[in-house]
Design a protein around this motif. Sequence first.
Motif, mmCIF file in Angstrom:
data_model
loop_
_atom_site.group_PDB
_atom_site.id
_atom_site.type_symbol
_atom_site.label_atom_id
_atom_site.label_comp_id
_atom_site.label_asym_id
_atom_site.label_seq_id
_atom_site.Cartn_x
_atom_site.Cartn_y
_atom_site.Cartn_z
ATOM 1 N N THR A 1 90.793 27.968 58.341
ATOM 2 C CA THR A 1 90.019 26.917 57.698
ATOM 3 C C THR A 1 88.585 27.383 57.582
ATOM 4 O O THR A 1 88.076 28.083 58.454
ATOM 5 C CB THR A 1 90.075 25.613 58.519
ATOM 6 N N ILE A 2 87.932 26.993 56.519
ATOM 7 C CA ILE A 2 86.547 27.371 56.298
ATOM 8 C C ILE A 2 85.769 26.132 55.918
ATOM 9 O O ILE A 2 86.355 25.091 55.572
ATOM 10 C CB ILE A 2 86.436 28.438 55.186
ATOM 11 N N PRO A 3 84.458 26.184 55.966
ATOM 12 C CA PRO A 3 83.671 25.005 55.619
ATOM 13 C C PRO A 3 84.017 24.492 54.223
ATOM 14 O O PRO A 3 84.291 25.260 53.305
ATOM 15 C CB PRO A 3 82.231 25.535 55.679
ATOM 16 N N ALA A 4 84.010 23.164 54.069
ATOM 17 C CA ALA A 4 84.377 22.555 52.783
ATOM 18 C C ALA A 4 83.518 23.078 51.656
ATOM 19 O O ALA A 4 83.982 23.272 50.527
ATOM 20 C CB ALA A 4 84.277 21.032 52.876
ATOM 21 N N ALA B 1 92.473 25.142 47.827
ATOM 22 C CA ALA B 1 92.757 26.569 47.920
ATOM 23 C C ALA B 1 93.171 26.880 49.346
ATOM 24 O O ALA B 1 92.982 26.061 50.253
ATOM 25 C CB ALA B 1 91.539 27.381 47.515
ATOM 26 N N MET B 2 93.759 28.062 49.539
ATOM 27 C CA MET B 2 94.273 28.439 50.849
ATOM 28 C C MET B 2 93.594 29.713 51.319
ATOM 29 O O MET B 2 93.340 30.627 50.531
ATOM 30 C CB MET B 2 95.793 28.647 50.784
ATOM 31 N N THR B 3 93.325 29.780 52.605
ATOM 32 C CA THR B 3 92.804 31.006 53.184
ATOM 33 C C THR B 3 93.958 31.981 53.394
ATOM 34 O O THR B 3 95.134 31.624 53.291
ATOM 35 C CB THR B 3 92.135 30.732 54.529
ATOM 36 N N SER C 1 102.146 39.626 56.801
ATOM 37 C CA SER C 1 100.999 39.675 57.700
ATOM 38 C C SER C 1 99.722 39.691 56.875
ATOM 39 O O SER C 1 99.737 39.977 55.674
ATOM 40 C CB SER C 1 101.050 40.931 58.583
ATOM 41 N N ILE C 2 98.623 39.384 57.526
ATOM 42 C CA ILE C 2 97.336 39.412 56.851
ATOM 43 C C ILE C 2 97.035 40.821 56.337
ATOM 44 O O ILE C 2 96.556 41.006 55.209
ATOM 45 C CB ILE C 2 96.226 38.919 57.796
ATOM 46 N N SER C 3 97.348 41.820 57.145
ATOM 47 C CA SER C 3 97.072 43.197 56.732
ATOM 48 C C SER C 3 97.893 43.576 55.502
ATOM 49 O O SER C 3 97.415 44.320 54.628
ATOM 50 C CB SER C 3 97.351 44.168 57.878
ATOM 51 N N LYS C 4 99.127 43.076 55.399
ATOM 52 C CA LYS C 4 99.956 43.390 54.236
ATOM 53 C C LYS C 4 99.374 42.749 52.982
ATOM 54 O O LYS C 4 99.344 43.373 51.915
ATOM 55 C CB LYS C 4 101.387 42.904 54.447
ATOM 56 N N ILE C 5 98.915 41.515 53.099
ATOM 57 C CA ILE C 5 98.316 40.844 51.950
ATOM 58 C C ILE C 5 97.061 41.587 51.504
ATOM 59 O O ILE C 5 96.818 41.791 50.316
ATOM 60 C CB ILE C 5 97.996 39.376 52.278
ATOM 61 N N ARG C 6 96.268 42.009 52.473
ATOM 62 C CA ARG C 6 95.062 42.774 52.142
ATOM 63 C C ARG C 6 95.420 44.095 51.464
ATOM 64 O O ARG C 6 94.736 44.555 50.539
ATOM 65 C CB ARG C 6 94.251 43.042 53.409
ATOM 66 N N ARG D 1 88.241 34.974 51.393
ATOM 67 C CA ARG D 1 89.239 34.974 50.333
ATOM 68 C C ARG D 1 89.808 33.567 50.202
ATOM 69 O O ARG D 1 90.143 32.927 51.196
ATOM 70 C CB ARG D 1 90.385 35.937 50.668
ATOM 71 N N LEU D 2 89.976 33.122 48.958
ATOM 72 C CA LEU D 2 90.611 31.831 48.694
ATOM 73 C C LEU D 2 91.723 32.033 47.670
ATOM 74 O O LEU D 2 91.498 32.594 46.595
ATOM 75 C CB LEU D 2 89.591 30.818 48.168
ATOM 76 N N TYR D 3 92.916 31.574 48.026
ATOM 77 C CA TYR D 3 94.095 31.781 47.185
ATOM 78 C C TYR D 3 94.477 30.476 46.502
ATOM 79 O O TYR D 3 94.720 29.468 47.169
ATOM 80 C CB TYR D 3 95.264 32.297 48.028
#
Length: 260
Positions: A9-12, A26-28, A44-49, A67-69
């Motif tokens: 989660t990130i600031p609105a 959007a999704m982190t 995994s996060i690394s795979k997405i990156r 990043r926002l998806y």
Amino acid sequence: MAVQDEPETIPASEALDHDAGAPRKAMTIGAVCKALEQEFPDISISKIRYLEDQKLLAPRRTPGGYRLYSGGDVQRLRTILRLQRDEFLPLRVIRQELASGRAGNDVAPSAGDGAGTAAAAARRKRNPSVTAPSSGALYSLDDVIEETRAEPRLVSELEEYGVIKGEVRAGNKYYDETEREIVRAVTELARYGVGGRNLRAFRTSADREAALLQQILAPALRSRNAKRRKEAIEALENLAAVTTHLKHLLLIRDLRKIVS
């Protein structure tokens, strides 16, 4: 210095769609992982990156660098992962598929593990089939190199180790569609240091599997009864798909041991 994972989660204020000037859901990257992990346990996060590094994904970034998806980004990622898992396509081919407009709804989700799923995957129109006739097209060495971006010495190695054979006509060597796609796949492997000599194991494995399937179905395939022969050919297609799926599962099992 270690790189910290981005938060789920990130600031609105960071989640605003600044192009549209209004908040947009959007999704982190962490949330994307959680959303897809049931269908893709290995995500995994690394795979997405990594997929982003390969220019397959391009999520927008907030002013703070997060990043926002969007929903479209997530669907694109799901398509990529299904093409990898179900059709065993290399990233280069997946990139071409996406560029040609292949959408997520063109890639059906798996209904579960097993022979039925494997057979369905193997029969998809972009996969080679033992029952689908070849167009009969032949390609010169120059054609193969141009289309696959392979190094000439790599093609020579593949011939040397019996992975491809080619056909000599009028003093020139030609290759059929299947051999061209073999070269394309091996070219992708070559990026990771896999050479022709390393592929003898694949050639030997394929020969043994073909011999086994022939032994199982030989009497029916030689039958003069058209119906029986047709059934045997369909069985051969299904067995080829099942063995491919089994090899994939065994490979994943062994690779998990390496990374665990």
